[in-house]
Design a protein around this motif. Structure first.
Motif, short mmCIF file in Angstrom:
data_model
loop_
_atom_site.label_atom_id
_atom_site.label_comp_id
_atom_site.label_asym_id
_atom_site.label_seq_id
_atom_site.Cartn_x
_atom_site.Cartn_y
_atom_site.Cartn_z
N ILE A 74 0.84 -1.21 0.00
CA ILE A 74 0.00 0.00 0.00
C ILE A 74 0.88 1.26 0.00
CG2 ILE A 74 -1.64 1.33 1.41
CD1 ILE A 74 -2.85 -1.46 2.15
N ALA A 75 1.95 1.22 0.78
CA ALA A 75 2.88 2.36 0.80
C ALA A 75 3.43 2.63 -0.59
CB ALA A 75 4.02 2.09 1.78
N ASP A 76 3.74 1.57 -1.32
CA ASP A 76 4.31 1.74 -2.66
C ASP A 76 3.28 2.18 -3.68
OD1 ASP A 76 6.90 1.18 -2.02
OD2 ASP A 76 6.72 -0.98 -2.41
N HIS A 77 2.08 1.63 -3.60
CA HIS A 77 1.11 1.88 -4.67
C HIS A 77 0.20 3.06 -4.43
CE1 HIS A 77 2.49 -2.10 -5.78
NE2 HIS A 77 2.05 -1.83 -6.99
N PHE A 78 -0.02 3.41 -3.19
CA PHE A 78 -0.99 4.47 -2.92
C PHE A 78 -0.37 5.62 -2.13
CE2 PHE A 78 -3.43 0.52 -3.26
CZ PHE A 78 -4.36 0.87 -4.22
N ASP A 79 0.88 5.49 -1.77
CA ASP A 79 1.52 6.51 -0.95
C ASP A 79 2.93 6.73 -1.49
OD1 ASP A 79 2.82 7.68 1.60
OD2 ASP A 79 0.70 7.54 2.15
N LYS A 80 3.77 7.40 -0.71
CA LYS A 80 5.10 7.71 -1.20
C LYS A 80 6.17 6.74 -0.68
CE LYS A 80 4.19 12.59 -1.94
NZ LYS A 80 4.58 13.97 -1.65
N GLY A 81 5.76 5.52 -0.45
CA GLY A 81 6.76 4.51 -0.10
C GLY A 81 7.11 4.43 1.37
N TYR A 82 6.29 5.05 2.23
CA TYR A 82 6.54 4.84 3.66
C TYR A 82 5.24 4.97 4.46
CZ TYR A 82 6.51 9.94 4.19
OH TYR A 82 6.14 11.24 4.20
N GLY A 83 5.31 4.57 5.70
CA GLY A 83 4.16 4.69 6.61
C GLY A 83 4.65 5.21 7.95
N HIS A 84 3.69 5.54 8.81
CA HIS A 84 4.06 6.15 10.09
C HIS A 84 3.31 5.43 11.21
CE1 HIS A 84 4.89 9.33 13.01
NE2 HIS A 84 3.62 9.26 13.34
N PHE A 85 4.04 4.77 12.11
CA PHE A 85 3.39 4.14 13.25
C PHE A 85 3.05 5.19 14.29
CE2 PHE A 85 5.68 0.36 11.60
CZ PHE A 85 4.57 -0.44 11.41
N THR A 86 1.83 5.09 14.83
CA THR A 86 1.35 6.12 15.75
C THR A 86 1.51 5.68 17.20
OG1 THR A 86 -0.90 5.34 16.09
CG2 THR A 86 -0.47 6.53 14.05
N THR A 87 1.19 6.58 18.11
CA THR A 87 1.26 6.26 19.53
C THR A 87 0.05 5.45 19.99
OG1 THR A 87 0.21 8.39 20.00
CG2 THR A 87 2.61 8.31 20.09
N ARG A 88 -0.82 5.08 19.06
CA ARG A 88 -1.97 4.24 19.41
C ARG A 88 -1.85 2.89 18.73
NH1 ARG A 88 -5.50 4.17 22.77
NH2 ARG A 88 -7.01 3.51 21.25
N GLN A 89 -0.65 2.47 18.45
CA GLN A 89 -0.38 1.18 17.83
C GLN A 89 -1.02 1.03 16.45
OE1 GLN A 89 -1.66 -1.35 21.23
NE2 GLN A 89 0.49 -1.85 21.53
N ASN A 90 -1.31 2.14 15.79
CA ASN A 90 -1.85 2.08 14.44
C ASN A 90 -0.79 2.51 13.45
OD1 ASN A 90 -4.48 1.31 15.23
ND2 ASN A 90 -4.96 3.42 15.76
N ILE A 91 -1.13 2.45 12.15
CA ILE A 91 -0.22 3.00 11.14
C ILE A 91 -0.98 4.00 10.29
CG2 ILE A 91 -0.60 1.10 9.47
CD1 ILE A 91 2.43 1.44 8.72
N GLN A 92 -0.29 5.07 9.90
CA GLN A 92 -0.91 6.09 9.08
C GLN A 92 -0.19 6.21 7.75
OE1 GLN A 92 -2.28 8.89 12.82
NE2 GLN A 92 -0.94 9.81 11.30
N PHE A 93 -0.98 6.47 6.71
CA PHE A 93 -0.41 6.84 5.43
C PHE A 93 -0.83 8.27 5.14
CE2 PHE A 93 -0.48 2.19 5.01
CZ PHE A 93 0.87 2.00 4.70
N ASN A 94 0.12 9.07 4.73
CA ASN A 94 -0.14 10.51 4.63
C ASN A 94 -0.51 11.01 3.24
OD1 ASN A 94 0.11 11.52 7.32
ND2 ASN A 94 2.27 10.99 7.20
#
Ligand code: SF4
Lengths: 552, 171
Positions: A74-94
């Motif tokens: 998903i990071a590669d195809h819909f985002d800029k190749g990275y993700g961000h883990f949050t302080t709530r144990q989730n991941i965000q794509f920007n």
């Protein structure tokens, strides 16, 4: 790990179809933005400063290698190749496009993932200790309970339009690593004198604008009544929580304004009406959920590994990492390993798709194909054989994932802040970086010892600055970005909220401020005392004096 | 006559919603009609008006608790719960309370800012009639009840939570 059956899959498929329809109605102009807003939020979609942001749920932090590979895709195809883990144990794509989100959700569903209720005024992802099931000091594995709560809270028809967001944490270990006391509901798994399992229930904790430590509303709740009791708390909150002011809408304000005893009575009254009804949990359901989290096929290993011993004696860098990032496991011959996603120059919690795939491979090779995400924005391989630790470390080193700074000054917890978030008063990522640069010397960090630094870009406190030993909060001072510093916070067993030192500082002063604070600590430290303990012993004055000079 | 959704079909609304409090004279003028009164008027008038031709229902603001009408519930044909804005979820709790705790069996109607995307949750909390906001497409709205084939929780529609049905299925 929990595995979906037909029911779970069907619900996810139905949800995606529903959201696809809602998204296309919105894009056609048939659904007003204000009406689409809560629908998209409850599917994890924010609209931020630069682009939409999609927050994907990682239920109680558990992630399989297969899921992590999907996130990389998903990071590669819909985002800029990275993700961000949050302080709530989730991941965000920007960077996803709104129109792509239903497709992203369909990809996630293939690997039993979703973005349901990761945002909006509803019950959010339940969080827990990242070492659950593996920790040496565990009372009871919290994950079956988290899964039971996940199912109860997912699409709960009564609680989709609460006054405000609602967060639940469960702690089953002796040393709380889930910041359980600062959640709307905190559940501690306990045993009563008869040895029966149940929960100690706290309510009304939270960070944000008005940080509060949760108060106990029940010393022992037999486990069978967990869901009816949660229903009762939520009903009182849904009905009576303030809706006139968003900053007073969390349950902590209701508990405070009602008074804990009266609040408790209201909950008990609701509960009596629900108790012993169909919501009563059954032994069969508990066992069903528990079976998903049974131990992996551990090998019968010796606690002592000669290979490991040799490596520890010959490679000081490895030994340093081992001291810092490796924790005790319940099984002899195994360890829990934390990969610190806090390399200097990288936003805390950020991970590239390449690293995701790499870590997924390591999880397959060394840790039964599973990982956990921590609320300190790190990753955990929870079941690594001690004899493999050196090989694992060398592999991590090749991808710069071997930062030996777990729990040290540069293991900074930090929200996305002004670089990404439209609510921010100030940037937070560059502050983290400036501190990491100043304290780059790992030897020095180790000497300073355990120290948590938490940074939030505004009062919403996504970086949990209130519970940082040193907390840094971005504030707006006549249009300039300033930073308020607090000391003495802690999210551990003795949870404490930090005290503000005084007037705020400009961005460029922060490394010097940190230097001065550490200076005072080193001067007053007794033996191997931790920063927070020194602070508790000597109080605010010496730190204040170092920062602002002597008061007259 | 206004249209609404009742028991999942589009139907004529047989009731008249009175938004503002009224007195006995005003109610007399409505004789022969089925009317939904604000709580304050209903409490005042429902027993004093045995001569009213037509049915009397009551609507509650989302700050008014179902307990205020508990003694009369078996005799009330219709209760309406108001959504001043769709994001205010208090009426969901009142609906469940009326159905599950207090055993109300008459028509439970959602009024106010009632939108198609919330029908599924509303119906699971026990609403069976929906006076939709004027701009909503009723034909499309009816389909929203089937957005999901099942759900985890107990609800008014299915008092057994999924975990009870699942464990049966697994023997
Ligand atoms: S703390 Fe404020 S700036 Fe940081 S992510 Fe949360 S809302 Fe945004």
């Amino acid at each position: 790990m929990y595995r979906y059956d037909n029911y779970d899959h069907q619900m996810l498929a139905d949800r995606i179809a529903q959201f696809r329809d809602q998204t296309s109605r919105f894009l056609r102009g048939d659904l007003a933005p204000a009406e689409f807003l809560p629908l998209r939020l409850q599917n994890g979609l924010y609209v931020q400063r630069l682009a939409p942001m999609l927050r994907i749920a990682i239920p109680y932090g558990m992630l399989s290698s297969k899921q992590l590979r999907k996130l990389a895709y998903i990071a590669d195809h819909f985002d800029k190749g990275y993700g961000h883990f949050t302080t709530r144990q989730n991941i965000q794509f920007n960077w996803p496009a709104i129109a792509d989100v239903p497709d992203i959700l369909a990809h996630l569903a293939e690997v039993e993932m979703h973005a349901i209720q990761t945002s909006g005024n509803c019950i959010r992802n339940t969080t827990t200790d990242q070492f659950a099931g593996a920790a040496a000091n565990e009372i009871e594995d919290s994950r079956p309970w988290c899964e039971i709560i996940r199912q109860w809270s997912t699409f709960h028809p009564e609680f989709a339009f609460l006054p405000r967001k609602f967060k639940i944490a469960v702690c089953g270990t002796q040393d709380d690593q889930a910041a359980t006391q600062v959640h709307d509901i905190g559940l501690f798994i306990v045993r009563n004198e008869e040895g029966e399992l149940g929960f100690r229930v706290l309510a009304g904790g939270g960070l944000g604008r008005t940080p509060v430590i949760g108060k106990e509303i029940r010393t022992f709740l037999p486990w069978q009544h967990l869901l009816s009791y949660l229903d009762a708390i939520l009903r009182v909150y849904n009905r009576e929580g303030r809706r006139d002011n968003k900053y007073k809408a969390r349950i902590k304000i209701l508990v405070k304004e009602t008074g804990i005893e009266k609040f408790q009575q209201k909950v008990e009254k609701e509960w009596l009406a629900l108790k012993d009804g169909p919501l009563t949990l059954t032994e069969a359901e508990f066992q069903r959920c528990k079976a998903f989290f049974k131990d992996p096929e551990y090998l019968p290993l010796e606690a002592f590994s000669p290979e490991l011993e040799h490596a520890l004696n010959t490679d000081v860098l490895f030994a340093a990492w081992h001291t810092q990032n490796v924790n005790a496991h319940k099984k002899p011959g195994y360890s829990i390993v934390t990969l610190c996603l806090k390399a200097t120059g990288i936003a805390p919690g950020d991970i590239t798709s390449e690293q995701m795939r790499f870590v997924a491979d390591l999880a397959d090779r060394y840790s039964f194909g599973e990982l956990r995400v921590t609320h300190e924005q790190n990753l955990v391989l929870a079941d690594v054989a001690r004899k493999d630790l050196y090989a694992l470390w060398r592999a991590l080193k090749s991808q710069d994932l071997h930062s030996p700074n777990l729990g040290l000054l540069t293991d900074i917890v930090c929200c996305p802040g002004g670089d990404f978030c439209s609510l921010a008063n100030a940037k937070s990522i560059p502050i983290a970086e400036s501190i990491q640069r100043r304290f780059a010397d790992t030897e020095r960090q180790r000497k300073i010892g355990k120290l948590s630094v938490n940074i939030s870009g505004c009062m919403n406190a996504c970086g949990h600055h209130h519970v940082g030993n040193i907390g840094i909060l971005g504030v707006d001072k006549k249009g300039e970005e300033y930073y308020q510093v607090s000391l003495g916070g802690s999210a551990e067993n003795v949870t404490a909220l930090g005290d503000i030192v005084g007037p705020s500082f400009a961005q460029e002063d922060i490394p010097d401020v940190m230097e001065k604070l550490i200076g005072v600590f080193e001067q007053h430290r007794e033996q191997q005392e931790r920063f927070v303990d020194t602070y508790r012993r000597i109080g605010m004055e010496p730190f204040k004096e170092a920062l602002y000079g002597k008061a007259d | 006559m206004a249209r609404l959704i009742k028991d999942r079909v589009i139907a004529d609304d047989q009731w008249e919603l009175i938004r503002e409090p009224i007195d006995a004279d005003a109610l007399r003028a409505l004789s022969g009609r089925n009317v939904i009164l604000p709580l304050s008027s209903w409490l005042e008038l429902h027993e004093a008006q045995p001569s009213h031709q037509g049915l009397l229902g009551v609507w509650l603001k989302n700050t008014e608790l179902p307990e205020s009408i508990t003694p009369w519930l078996p005799r009330i044909p219709l209760i309406a719960l108001d959504f001043p804005v769709f994001t205010d979820g208090r009426a969901y709790s009142s609906a469940r309370e009326l159905r599950q705790n207090l055993g109300f069996e008459g028509e439970l109607r959602a009024i106010g800012d009632v939108l198609c995307d919330q029908l599924f949750y509303m119906s699971r909390c026990g609403f069976n009639a929906f006076a939709m906001r004027a701009d909503q497409d009723l034909e499309a709205a009816v389909r929203r009840f089937d957005d999901f084939k099942d759900a985890y929780q107990a609800s008014v529609l299915n008092p057994e939570p999924l975990f009870r049905r699942r464990s049966c299925a697994n023997g």
